[in-house]
Scaffold this motif. Sequence first.
Motif, short mmCIF file in Angstrom:
data_model
loop_
_atom_site.label_atom_id
_atom_site.label_comp_id
_atom_site.label_asym_id
_atom_site.label_seq_id
_atom_site.Cartn_x
_atom_site.Cartn_y
_atom_site.Cartn_z
N CYS A 171 0.80 -1.23 0.00
CA CYS A 171 0.00 0.00 0.00
C CYS A 171 0.83 1.28 0.00
O CYS A 171 0.26 2.38 -0.05
N LEU A 172 2.15 1.15 0.09
CA LEU A 172 2.99 2.34 0.17
C LEU A 172 2.92 3.21 -1.08
O LEU A 172 3.32 4.38 -1.06
N TRP A 173 2.44 2.63 -2.17
CA TRP A 173 2.30 3.41 -3.40
C TRP A 173 1.23 4.49 -3.26
O TRP A 173 1.21 5.45 -4.03
N ILE A 174 0.36 4.31 -2.26
CA ILE A 174 -0.68 5.32 -2.01
C ILE A 174 -0.05 6.41 -1.15
O ILE A 174 0.22 6.22 0.03
N GLN A 175 0.19 7.55 -1.70
CA GLN A 175 0.87 8.63 -1.00
C GLN A 175 -0.07 9.36 -0.05
O GLN A 175 -1.25 9.55 -0.36
N THR A 176 0.46 9.75 1.11
CA THR A 176 -0.36 10.50 2.07
C THR A 176 -0.80 11.85 1.48
O THR A 176 -1.79 12.41 1.92
N GLY A 177 -0.03 12.34 0.52
CA GLY A 177 -0.40 13.60 -0.12
C GLY A 177 -1.66 13.50 -0.97
O GLY A 177 -2.22 14.51 -1.40
N TRP A 178 -2.10 12.26 -1.21
CA TRP A 178 -3.32 12.06 -2.00
C TRP A 178 -4.59 12.20 -1.17
O TRP A 178 -5.68 12.28 -1.73
N ILE A 179 -4.45 12.21 0.15
CA ILE A 179 -5.63 12.17 1.02
C ILE A 179 -6.60 13.30 0.72
O ILE A 179 -7.81 13.08 0.62
N ASN A 180 -6.10 14.52 0.60
CA ASN A 180 -6.99 15.65 0.32
C ASN A 180 -7.76 15.45 -0.97
O ASN A 180 -8.96 15.76 -1.06
N TYR A 181 -7.08 14.93 -2.01
CA TYR A 181 -7.75 14.73 -3.29
C TYR A 181 -8.81 13.65 -3.22
O TYR A 181 -9.88 13.76 -3.84
N LEU A 182 -8.53 12.61 -2.44
CA LEU A 182 -9.53 11.55 -2.26
C LEU A 182 -10.76 12.08 -1.54
O LEU A 182 -11.90 11.75 -1.88
N LEU A 183 -10.52 12.92 -0.52
CA LEU A 183 -11.64 13.52 0.20
C LEU A 183 -12.44 14.45 -0.70
O LEU A 183 -13.66 14.56 -0.59
N MET A 184 -11.75 15.13 -1.61
CA MET A 184 -12.44 16.02 -2.55
C MET A 184 -13.38 15.23 -3.45
O MET A 184 -14.49 15.67 -3.76
N ILE A 185 -12.96 14.03 -3.85
CA ILE A 185 -13.81 13.17 -4.66
C ILE A 185 -15.07 12.78 -3.88
O ILE A 185 -16.19 12.82 -4.40
N VAL A 186 -14.86 12.42 -2.61
CA VAL A 186 -16.00 12.05 -1.76
C VAL A 186 -16.96 13.23 -1.60
O VAL A 186 -18.18 13.08 -1.71
N MET A 187 -16.41 14.40 -1.34
CA MET A 187 -17.25 15.58 -1.15
C MET A 187 -18.00 15.96 -2.42
O MET A 187 -19.16 16.38 -2.37
N PHE A 188 -17.35 15.80 -3.58
CA PHE A 188 -18.03 16.10 -4.85
C PHE A 188 -19.22 15.16 -5.04
O PHE A 188 -20.31 15.59 -5.43
N GLY A 189 -19.01 13.88 -4.70
CA GLY A 189 -20.11 12.92 -4.80
C GLY A 189 -21.25 13.27 -3.89
O GLY A 189 -22.43 13.13 -4.25
N MET A 190 -20.93 13.75 -2.69
CA MET A 190 -21.98 14.16 -1.77
C MET A 190 -22.73 15.37 -2.31
O MET A 190 -23.95 15.48 -2.17
N GLY A 191 -21.97 16.29 -2.91
CA GLY A 191 -22.59 17.48 -3.48
C GLY A 191 -23.62 17.14 -4.55
O GLY A 191 -24.62 17.84 -4.71
N LEU A 192 -23.38 16.03 -5.26
CA LEU A 192 -24.33 15.60 -6.28
C LEU A 192 -25.68 15.21 -5.70
O LEU A 192 -26.68 15.16 -6.42
N THR A 193 -25.69 14.90 -4.41
CA THR A 193 -26.94 14.46 -3.77
C THR A 193 -27.63 15.59 -3.02
O THR A 193 -28.68 15.37 -2.43
#
Length: 303
Positions: free
Chosen positions: A19-41
């Motif tokens: 799992c080390l290929w998943i960078q901690t710097g990606w966390i904000n972008y992953l959360l942005m995807i989640v938030m965008f999906g919520m915004g659609l609802t």
Amino acid sequence: MAIIVLVVSVLALFKPETCLWIQTGWINYLLMIVMFGMGLTMNAEDFAIVFIRPRAVIIGCLSQYLIMPALAFGLGTLFGLSEELLVGVILVGTCPGGTSSNVITYLSKGDTALSVGMTSISTLLAPFLTPVLTYLYLRTSVTVDVKSMFISIVQVVLIPIGLGMLVNRILGKYTTKVKGVLPVVSIFAICLIVAAVVSHNSENIKTTGAVTLIVVILHNLLGYLLGYLTGVVFKMDIPRKKAISIEIGMQNSGLATTLAASAFPNLAMATVPGAVFSVWHNISGAILAGVFRRTGQECDKEN
């Protein structure tokens, strides 16, 4: 969701290289995807309720910054945690609500707009309250970049949700068709976040023993309980009780881990509670979402 998160956590803990290929710097972008999906609802009316009647947001945010730091200090002292681990636990308690709490509230059929409002306000208050509360409980200070925190909440929560709402408003007939897969997307993003946090902290997590896990579990569960009781005391409806409970119990443990590393560089173990909390609160949150969701369905049937 709980089973999936647990499997990912175990894999990241005992086989971190996967799992080390998943960078901690990606966390904000992953959360942005989640938030965008919520915004659609969601739509503008969801936020209008929060700003027209801000009572629940104020009660929720004040309760969060009172309950979670006090629980952290009390549990850490009760279980005799070392200085390093106590710092980490208190940082978890003094941080704002985690954005994954919005996802859990959404899955719980709780008041998602209230959850998002609480997350936004508590995060905006964090640059001021997190270091002050940490100092009060630890007699030290934590450096928090106010500008960075402000930009982060705008980027991670407000802009993605706003864009999702805009797309939903303009292309509503198309977004309705994809709403059924949004929970799957949310779970996938949360799993990647957990995998990143755990894999990059696996050695520290494995050396802390069971006591840290016990403290983290109690911290989280008591947060849920006291949060729900807060809603009961102030006579809120069931969706708001759910939102308050989840928002108080789930913390921005990713931020806690970051602050532990930057503000206390000589206390390596201080990053561990935040990493453990990141795993546990998603598991417990998923379980609680299932319980709350069934509760909502039963209430609907009775009505």
